[in-house]
Design an enzyme around this catalytic site. Sequence first.
Site, PDB file in Angstrom:
ATOM      1  N   ASP A  19       0.987  -0.866   0.157  1.00  0.00           N
ATOM      2  CA  ASP A  19      -0.072  -0.087  -0.214  1.00  0.00           C
ATOM      3  C   ASP A  19       0.851   1.421   0.304  1.00  0.00           C
ATOM      4  OD1 ASP A  19      -1.831   2.545   0.720  1.00  0.00           O
ATOM      5  OD2 ASP A  19      -1.872   1.682   2.422  1.00  0.00           O
ATOM      6  N   LYS A  87       2.835  11.360  -3.712  1.00  0.00           N
ATOM      7  CA  LYS A  87       2.409  10.405  -4.030  1.00  0.00           C
ATOM      8  C   LYS A  87       1.230  11.751  -4.620  1.00  0.00           C
ATOM      9  CE  LYS A  87      -2.032   6.852  -3.542  1.00  0.00           C
ATOM     10  NZ  LYS A  87      -2.419   6.129  -3.446  1.00  0.00           N
ATOM     11  N   GLU A 186      -7.226   0.601  -4.326  1.00  0.00           N
ATOM     12  CA  GLU A 186      -7.218   0.558  -3.702  1.00  0.00           C
ATOM     13  C   GLU A 186      -8.677   0.034  -2.383  1.00  0.00           C
ATOM     14  OE1 GLU A 186      -6.217   4.680  -2.479  1.00  0.00           O
ATOM     15  OE2 GLU A 186      -3.784   4.319  -2.480  1.00  0.00           O
ATOM     16  N   ASP A 209     -13.241   6.120   2.624  1.00  0.00           N
ATOM     17  CA  ASP A 209     -11.946   5.839   3.235  1.00  0.00           C
ATOM     18  C   ASP A 209     -11.590   7.453   3.805  1.00  0.00           C
ATOM     19  OD1 ASP A 209      -8.953   5.965   2.744  1.00  0.00           O
ATOM     20  OD2 ASP A 209      -8.891   5.360   1.206  1.00  0.00           O
TER      21      ASP A 209
END
Length: 626
Positions: A19, A87, A186, A209
């Site tokens: 991850d 990211k 994800e 999330d």
Amino acid sequence: MTNRHDSDAGGGEPIIGIDLGTTNSLVAWCDQAGPRVLAGPGDGPTADAIVPSVVRYSADGQTVEAVGVEAKRTAVEHAGRTVFSVKRLMGRSIKDVRDDVAHLPYEVVAGEHNTARVRIGDKVYSPQEVSAVILRDLKKRAALALGRPVNKAVVTVPAYFDDAQRQATRDAGRIAGLEIVRMVNEPTAAALAYHLGQRHDDATVAVYDLGGGTFDVSILRIQQTEQGAVDEVLATAGDTHLGGDDVDQMIVELIQQEVRDQFGADIEFTAGTRQAFRNLAEAAKARLSTETTANIEIDLGSGCVYRRQLTRGELEALMLPWVDRTLDCCKQALKSARLSADDIDRVILVGGATRTPLVRLLVEDFFITEPYTALDPDKVVALGAAVQASILAGINTQMLLLDVIPLSLGIETMGGAVAKLITANTTIPARATEQFSTYVDGQTNVKIHVLQGERELVDDCRSLGQFDLRGIPPMPAGLAKIEVAFLVDANGVLNVSAIEKRSEKAASIQIVPNHGLTRDEVARMEADSLEHAREDMTAHQLIDLRNQARMDTRAIERQLTKVGNQLDPAYRQQIEDEVTTVRTYLDADHPDPGEFHEALDRMDKATVRLAEIAIATTLREDQDVE
Ligand code: AMP
């Protein structure tokens, strides 16, 4: 027969699951015993499974000085050369990231084709190269943990990542010497960690999330194939600047306002004080996820100390509009998927901020289904990546997908015995309930300890988790009516709930019972239970006898104190002798259960008349009162 070499079925080349997160990254591995995250070496801060996605370069930018925990620890003092949130830059142009860059303390410049690059000293790095530093660290950690080289990985990416962002992630892997054999969304990874779509043909899943700084909701349809799950992302929605950090900020603002009200409007806050406020706010917020109050105390110097108790109710009032914003995104996602809330089979919670009870409650209300929370919301994506990796490597994880419960499930009762609610080999879904009570007068808390295994004693079973049922009104022992319910759903997720019927106080926990067990371990636990069947039975019997003996002797003592003077001295002596005999068995290390039982029986028979006299006296007293 079980196949002892299942875990080598894929030819031995390990594939890890990664991850690669904006704030934190994790690496996980899945074998026959199920998925688990891999901790770092030693027992210091690097031993934590969570690796902050932070890289510190030397001042000239030539070398990497620190990765993960160490880089994060020094991020404030080395602000210009510590790279985090890279990211957000992956595969993006400088124009795309203009808003994000405004908040970053390191320099972002335009590279070839206007791509976003990071400049440290004289060096310019692509986001792929910075990500590769993190991936290399995770690869090394996995090789150390597994004791063999690691060259292949499944890496997760947000469902909304476009082709350029995915390609950038793949390139980061290549630079790190890792072949990314599959990129998984994800939310799909989170669903895989719960084996959704593996047992059944089709599942429509919402993955909610909520992290520190970003919120994403994805609606997926997941289908089972030989190669693992195939997902169709029906819709995604979210907000790249909505997360748990906002709640910390709301608490900080509350504190600052109150400090000003108390100590003067002109009080100045230094950067250090503001940081201290943030740390205290985050700690209080996390505490209020399990407790109903949290104390905040700050020494502001010059004799000014700010103190206050924050209640969960107060925090929830502050948080309500914030949770509502996430639900607006959920509405939007459902709308673009052309679905309504009741089309969703399962809801999964991901991200640290989903530990907040109000979030859980409102998400459950919104989707009209209790969300899955059994797995750690910080680790569930990495665990799912490892599950996908194990499928690609051909590791046989069928153990995890049994349609029966392989080992009995139960709870701890008084004296260390286990009451089994669901026995081994029950087909799932399965459900069982049982009534329990309190053992001590005025007991207001009961610990529910969930266990797995065939043996009779807690020490010989596997502990799956525990929770407290709190706030039971004080009443005499044995009067509280506690109903414990076990529900194992079609995906093998166990939900244990406890409710005290008189007060309606309730608490619950979710667990995945089959994680962390190999087929061999199940077989060994079964064999153990057969081998120890007789001694276990005796031990359980003795625990029950002791519990009974303690309750009965206590009751007899109370009755003797009350009406002892009305008894014939010989009868009183007889009772006292029987009680003494029972006490001898109670205190003995290894009493004979048969003899203990007889002594208890004799005592009970001998005290029937005592009980009658005691009841008659109580009735008389009651009448006198009336
Ligand atoms: P993540 O980005 O997934 O690591 O989530 C981090 C966010 O989760 C931060 O805002 C944390 O303060 C928050 N968080 C972590 N633990 C808890 C907790 N027990 N209760 C509420 N929020 C939490």
